[in-house]
Design a protein around this motif. Structure first.
Motif, short mmCIF file in Angstrom:
data_model
loop_
_atom_site.label_atom_id
_atom_site.label_comp_id
_atom_site.label_asym_id
_atom_site.label_seq_id
_atom_site.Cartn_x
_atom_site.Cartn_y
_atom_site.Cartn_z
N GLN A 1 11.99 -8.88 4.00
CA GLN A 1 13.36 -9.34 3.53
C GLN A 1 13.62 -10.61 3.95
O GLN A 1 14.29 -11.30 3.02
N PHE B 1 23.00 -14.76 -2.04
CA PHE B 1 21.60 -14.94 -1.15
C PHE B 1 21.71 -16.26 -0.21
O PHE B 1 21.25 -16.39 0.78
N GLN C 1 14.35 -16.36 -2.90
CA GLN C 1 15.69 -16.48 -3.57
C GLN C 1 16.45 -17.75 -3.55
O GLN C 1 17.03 -18.16 -4.26
N LYS D 1 22.75 -10.02 0.02
CA LYS D 1 21.38 -9.67 -0.94
C LYS D 1 22.00 -8.97 -2.12
O LYS D 1 22.09 -9.34 -3.13
N ALA E 1 14.09 -13.40 0.93
CA ALA E 1 15.52 -14.40 0.85
C ALA E 1 15.27 -15.85 0.69
O ALA E 1 15.82 -16.68 -0.07
N ALA F 1 23.13 -14.38 2.83
CA ALA F 1 22.04 -13.71 3.13
C ALA F 1 21.21 -14.17 4.17
O ALA F 1 20.72 -13.68 5.14
N LEU F 2 20.73 -15.35 3.92
CA LEU F 2 19.55 -16.02 4.56
C LEU F 2 19.97 -16.23 6.05
O LEU F 2 19.12 -15.87 6.91
#
Length: 219
Positions: free
Chosen positions: A141, A118, A148, A113, A145, A121-122
């Motif tokens: 968080q 992103f 985002q 992130k 994500a 990150a997910l």
């Protein structure tokens, strides 16, 4: 308990000198075991001695380059110091070494992130959420994500879950309001912004967003 366990207990109680003695004893008892070096590095990191912490993490990895805890600790420190490329590389090595827990997936997700990635990150945050569904910060968080990545319905679900865990989490509530706004849920957006400002009157983002809505609505 062995010396490492006694040291961890002392560190958790804020008895840093005693913790250092125990970790030194563990290292002296078996200088080929990387565990004591990682624990000493963690202690040094906790008291802000980052340079020496890295030395101990590197010594642990010199002894066993597949020691996931050392890669994780080094990566977490690098993230703290905003050395994101090193953080990502170290945390990924911990994963490749077989480490598999919520903290690792969470830290790797936060690192991606922070790098603006992103998409990567997910799945890391999703795995952290799967392993620790009652952790407020992981849930928050993960919700961010999802938002985002423009998965707004799932973001709403995750942020609502965060608020089920901690109804006073104003940043989760603010981001839930924004997700509702993108979904066209004007009444829900306004209600959540009001609730944020009840809980935290100086929440600047919520104040600005509510002011803009009041202007549009003629309130």
């Amino acid at each position: 308990m062995n010396a490492n366990e006694l040291g961890i207990q002392a560190m958790q109680q804020g008895e840093f000198e005693q913790a250092a003695k125990q970790f030194n004893a563990a290292i002296e008892a078996d200088s080929t075991d990387p565990t004591g070096y990682v624990n000493m590095g963690t202690l040094l990191q906790a008291i802000g001695d980052h340079e020496r912490a890295v030395v101990f993490y590197d010594k642990a990895l010199e002894l066993d380059n597949a020691f996931g805890a050392a890669h994780y600790a080094k990566g977490a420190l690098a993230y703290e110091l905003e050395q994101l490329d090193l953080a990502e590389a170290s945390l990924r090595q911990a994963l490749l070494a077989g480490m598999d827990d919520a903290d690792l997936h969470f830290m790797l997700g936060l690192t991606y992130k922070a790098m603006g990635d992103f998409v990567r990150a997910l799945p890391r945050l999703r795995e952290a959420m799967k392993q620790a569904p009652e952790d407020v910060e992981i849930s928050f968080q993960y919700g961010l994500a999802l938002a985002q990545n423009e998965q707004l319905d799932m973001a709403v679900e995750a942020l609502e879950h965060t608020l089920d865990l901690d109804a006073s989490h104003t940043d989760a509530r603010y981001n839930l309001a924004i997700a509702y706004a993108f979904l066209g849920e004007q009444d829900k957006t306004y209600a959540e912004l009001e609730r944020v400002l009840e809980l935290q009157p100086d929440h600047a983002l919520a104040f600005d967003a509510k002011a803009k809505m009041d202007e549009l609505l003629g309130n």
